[in-house]
Design a protein around this motif. Sequence first.
Motif, mmCIF file in Angstrom:
data_model
loop_
_atom_site.group_PDB
_atom_site.id
_atom_site.type_symbol
_atom_site.label_atom_id
_atom_site.label_comp_id
_atom_site.label_asym_id
_atom_site.label_seq_id
_atom_site.Cartn_x
_atom_site.Cartn_y
_atom_site.Cartn_z
ATOM 1 N N ARG A 96 1.205 -1.380 0.235
ATOM 2 C CA ARG A 96 0.048 0.021 0.215
ATOM 3 C C ARG A 96 0.993 0.929 -0.492
ATOM 4 O O ARG A 96 1.630 1.547 0.790
ATOM 5 N N PHE A 102 -3.006 3.960 -2.773
ATOM 6 C CA PHE A 102 -3.092 2.878 -3.370
ATOM 7 C C PHE A 102 -2.584 1.609 -3.178
ATOM 8 O O PHE A 102 -1.371 1.190 -2.662
ATOM 9 N N GLN A 103 -3.014 0.501 -4.308
ATOM 10 C CA GLN A 103 -2.502 -0.919 -3.335
ATOM 11 C C GLN A 103 -2.303 -1.805 -4.525
ATOM 12 O O GLN A 103 -3.063 -2.129 -5.508
ATOM 13 N N LYS A 104 -1.234 -2.817 -4.975
ATOM 14 C CA LYS A 104 -1.323 -3.610 -6.296
ATOM 15 C C LYS A 104 -0.821 -4.667 -4.923
ATOM 16 O O LYS A 104 -0.310 -4.338 -3.696
ATOM 17 N N TYR B 33 -5.515 -3.617 -13.211
ATOM 18 C CA TYR B 33 -5.046 -3.575 -13.299
ATOM 19 C C TYR B 33 -3.579 -4.465 -14.681
ATOM 20 O O TYR B 33 -4.410 -5.427 -14.658
ATOM 21 N N TYR B 35 -0.242 -6.439 -15.121
ATOM 22 C CA TYR B 35 1.179 -6.296 -14.739
ATOM 23 C C TYR B 35 1.910 -7.709 -16.317
ATOM 24 O O TYR B 35 1.611 -7.577 -17.616
ATOM 25 N N PHE B 45 4.512 -5.142 -11.664
ATOM 26 C CA PHE B 45 3.558 -4.357 -11.942
ATOM 27 C C PHE B 45 3.444 -2.868 -12.891
ATOM 28 O O PHE B 45 4.002 -2.342 -12.935
ATOM 29 N N TYR B 48 -2.034 0.801 -12.685
ATOM 30 C CA TYR B 48 -3.418 0.289 -12.092
ATOM 31 C C TYR B 48 -4.965 1.650 -12.772
ATOM 32 O O TYR B 48 -4.430 2.962 -13.210
ATOM 33 N N PRO B 55 -3.972 5.834 -11.149
ATOM 34 C CA PRO B 55 -4.272 6.584 -10.208
ATOM 35 C C PRO B 55 -2.251 6.715 -9.973
ATOM 36 O O PRO B 55 -1.562 7.685 -9.747
ATOM 37 N N ASP B 56 -1.974 5.245 -9.806
ATOM 38 C CA ASP B 56 -0.119 4.885 -10.410
ATOM 39 C C ASP B 56 0.615 4.371 -11.449
ATOM 40 O O ASP B 56 0.003 3.442 -11.714
ATOM 41 N N ALA B 98 -10.709 -1.468 -4.815
ATOM 42 C CA ALA B 98 -9.210 -1.834 -4.618
ATOM 43 C C ALA B 98 -9.222 -1.864 -3.350
ATOM 44 O O ALA B 98 -7.410 -0.798 -3.181
ATOM 45 N N ILE B 100 -8.069 -2.811 0.163
ATOM 46 C CA ILE B 100 -6.285 -3.941 0.439
ATOM 47 C C ILE B 100 -6.938 -5.250 1.622
ATOM 48 O O ILE B 100 -6.085 -6.557 0.965
ATOM 49 N N GLN B 104 -7.983 -9.784 -6.527
ATOM 50 C CA GLN B 104 -7.518 -9.944 -8.091
ATOM 51 C C GLN B 104 -7.822 -10.786 -8.849
ATOM 52 O O GLN B 104 -6.761 -12.077 -8.501
#
Lengths: 117, 115
Positions: A96, A102-104, B33, B35, B45, B48, B55-56, B98, B100, B104
């Motif tokens: 996180r 954001f979490q991946k 996502y 990958y 990764f 996303y 955002p990322d 999204a 925690i 996925q």
Amino acid sequence: AQSVAQPEDQVNVAEGNPLTVKCTYSVSGNPYLFWYVQYPNRGLQFLLKYITGDNLVKGSYGFEAEFNKSQTSFHLKKPSALVSDSALYFCAVRDRDGNTGFQKLVFGTGTRLLVSP
Amino acid sequence: GAGVSQSPSNKVTEKGKDVELRCDPISGHTALYWYRQSLGQGLEFLIYFQGNSAPDKSGLPSDRFSAERTGGSVSTLTIQRTQQEDSAVYLCASSLRAGITDTQYFGPGTRLTVL
């Protein structure tokens, strides 16, 4: 950053024997851990996850994983292996971002399981 | 129900060409996502989406890579001026949210080969 390590590139086991695929983690805060399996030429299939609660997590296809906080491990297990379990197994941890939230998923390098007849 | 689907399943292209990879997430999943799985790099990764916004983008390897998502559903990953090091399996995943604890779910991947 969070990370997981899979110390074994390959695990060999005879059909009918118990199997263990090892995973250790390094996290700050609470760990959220996952196991995925990848069969040849296929995507990743979700097996199980640990969020909180019981240390023994049961998942798909008879697999289970034991969360051990003192040993920072999350080993995947099955009491009796099948030839069809032969595949590539990935351990993953949720990472996180403190700023964005954001979490991946951060994956280990994978362990190839070979179950012989 | 239907899982995550990706197309094409295989793509062979020549160095310097552009490619588009498509992902259809599970219906109702808001997070998507991308990958990349390659020899020697494992699973990494890329990007996303939450809804249509990304955002990322920190995982995108270079400015040759871009992605978009429209209507909160289908996503396209575009690689411009492909290089041989782009050869890999590109995996898409989606999750209900999204959060925690959200799992996925992955598609079968697109195997990209750059000659």
